[in-house]
Design an enzyme around this catalytic site. Structure first.
Site, short mmCIF file in Angstrom:
data_model
loop_
_atom_site.label_atom_id
_atom_site.label_comp_id
_atom_site.label_asym_id
_atom_site.label_seq_id
_atom_site.Cartn_x
_atom_site.Cartn_y
_atom_site.Cartn_z
N ARG A 1 8.93 -30.19 24.96
CA ARG A 1 7.84 -29.34 24.49
C ARG A 1 6.51 -29.65 25.19
NH1 ARG A 1 8.99 -26.29 20.10
NH2 ARG A 1 10.79 -26.82 18.80
N ASP B 1 12.82 -17.62 16.25
CA ASP B 1 11.82 -17.02 15.37
C ASP B 1 11.58 -15.55 15.67
OD1 ASP B 1 11.47 -19.45 14.12
OD2 ASP B 1 9.68 -20.00 15.26
N TYR C 1 17.47 -27.71 11.53
CA TYR C 1 17.96 -27.52 12.89
C TYR C 1 19.34 -26.92 12.97
CZ TYR C 1 13.96 -30.35 14.27
OH TYR C 1 12.69 -30.82 14.47
N GLU D 1 9.33 -21.18 6.55
CA GLU D 1 8.55 -22.41 6.60
C GLU D 1 7.05 -22.15 6.44
OE1 GLU D 1 10.73 -25.34 9.78
OE2 GLU D 1 9.99 -23.42 10.51
N GLN E 1 20.12 -24.18 12.11
CA GLN E 1 19.92 -22.78 12.52
C GLN E 1 19.87 -22.62 14.03
OE1 GLN E 1 16.74 -21.04 9.50
NE2 GLN E 1 16.58 -23.25 9.69
#
Length: 379
Positions: free
Chosen positions: A80, A141, A303, A236, A305
């Protein structure tokens, strides 16, 4: 750049951000088209943009791409990191000049960055530095602007839906409230889609601040009709009205700050609000249990998912966008995200994608469909 030829011959590819089903399908889609159709050379950078900064790569040929269509995760690894703020030897550095140097040294004609919103920002920064870059949109997302969907979303949607399906039996058998937390910090696509498909009784989204009293009313209304259990699907990033108001005020302070010190203080305040919001599903479960007298339990999908074998749609989308990316590189069209629009791959300028979030519109047909079948939205 190392070359100004219209058709690129040597291309670098990387995956960045969170892992998602379909990454390998996209690598394969681009790679097979680039190598087999256009005769390009392909190298894969390891560990996201950090691998690009450290110049760690492997050669990718048809053999390396064989058999990865159905494999989860990414064969290249990910991270990231931000290209302009990367921690190296304990110091935060701008690694863009190093990356530009590496690309030139490696003789690359272009770079393919596969990832989500953060990766789009990284790609835009590298494009501004003069590199030939394209971006392939990935995120479970589904919040990347100007693309109908992103690979990873469909598989995650199926996983979350199956989880809600399974939780129904426990909720019904034990007369409980089951609060299931689903990924989605800023946008509620995954919670909304899986909540509808899984038959959740209440769906809570970041786009619609909720009232605990309204949720309690929905649960009590169900109980009055003989349904002494409820399944609550919460994203979330979903929060109550008061928290949403505080976060909006914090954003306003950030925008109004007239110096770096003030902006930093405002951002610190917002981070503190966000930190206090973590674990919101557990706080909500406690509130609902106290107000209704029904036992409440929380399941955080987390996670799970993001893992597992990509479904047919994500394999198809990764292949479609990957192949279209190779076409763009061959034509010398860079500085774009390869978006999916109406079942077609469409190049969209990176400047229109980077920094944008595709929220669920309040008049979206999915929200209307949820309300029509009596699903509570907490408002």
């Amino acid at each position: 750049m190392a070359s100004t030829k219209k058709t690129a011959k040597r291309i670098g590819i990387l995956t960045a951000g969170g892992d998602a089903p379909g990454l390998n399908a996209a690598i394969r889609g681009f790679g097979k088209a680039a190598i087999g159709h256009y005769g390009m050379e392909l190298v894969g950078f390891l560990g996201g943009v950090r691998g690009l900064a450290e110049n760690r790569f492997i050669d990718l040929d048809s053999k390396a791409l064989s058999g990865i269509l159905t494999v989860s995760g990414t064969l290249l690894g990910t991270s990231r990191d931000k290209v302009h703020k990367m921690t190296v030897d304990g110091e935060v550095r701008d690694m863009i000049p190093t990356i530009v140097e590496n690309v030139e040294k490696d003789g690359l004609d272009g770079l393919v960055c596969i990832g989500g919103a953060g990766t789009a920002k990284n790609a835009q920064r590298l494009a501004k530095a003069g590199l030939n870059v394209i971006h392939l949109p990935k995120t479970i997302d589904n919040d990347i602007a100007h693309t109908d969907t992103s690979f990873g979303f469909s598989t995650a949607l199926g996983i979350a839906t199956e989880a809600i399906d399974r939780l129904h039996s426990t909720a019904h058998s034990h007369h409980r409230i089951i609060v299931v937390e689903i990924m989605g910090h800023r946008a509620g696509w995954l919670a909304l889609g899986s909540g509808i498909a899984g038959g959740a009784d209440i769906i809570l989204l970041p786009e619609i601040p909720y009232s605990v009293d309204k949720i309690v009313e929905s649960i009590q209304r169900r109980a009055s009709h003989g349904a002494n259990f409820s399944v609550v699907a919460i994203a979330e990033g979903a929060c109550d009205v008061e928290t949403a108001r505080d976060l909006a005020a914090a954003d306003a302070l950030i925008g109004q700050a007239d110096n770096a010190e003030g902006k930093a203080a405002a951002k610190k305040h917002k981070k503190a609000l966000e930190a206090a919001h973590r674990g919101n599903a557990f706080a909500l479960a406690s509130q609902l249990e106290a107000a209704t007298g029904l036992e409440a339990r929380v399941t955080v999908l987390g996670y799970v998912q993001r893992g597992g074998t990509p479904d047919a749609e994500d394999r198809l989308l990764g292949t479609l966008l990957g192949g279209a990316g190779a076409d763009l590189v061959a034509r010398g069209e860079y500085g774009v995200t390869v978006a999916s629009q109406h079942q077609r791959a469409v190049p969209v300028p990176l400047k229109d994608v980077a920094g944008q979030v595709k929220m669920v519109p309040l008049d979206h047909p999915w929200i209307e469909a949820a309300r029509h079948v009596g699903t509570g939205m907490g408002d």
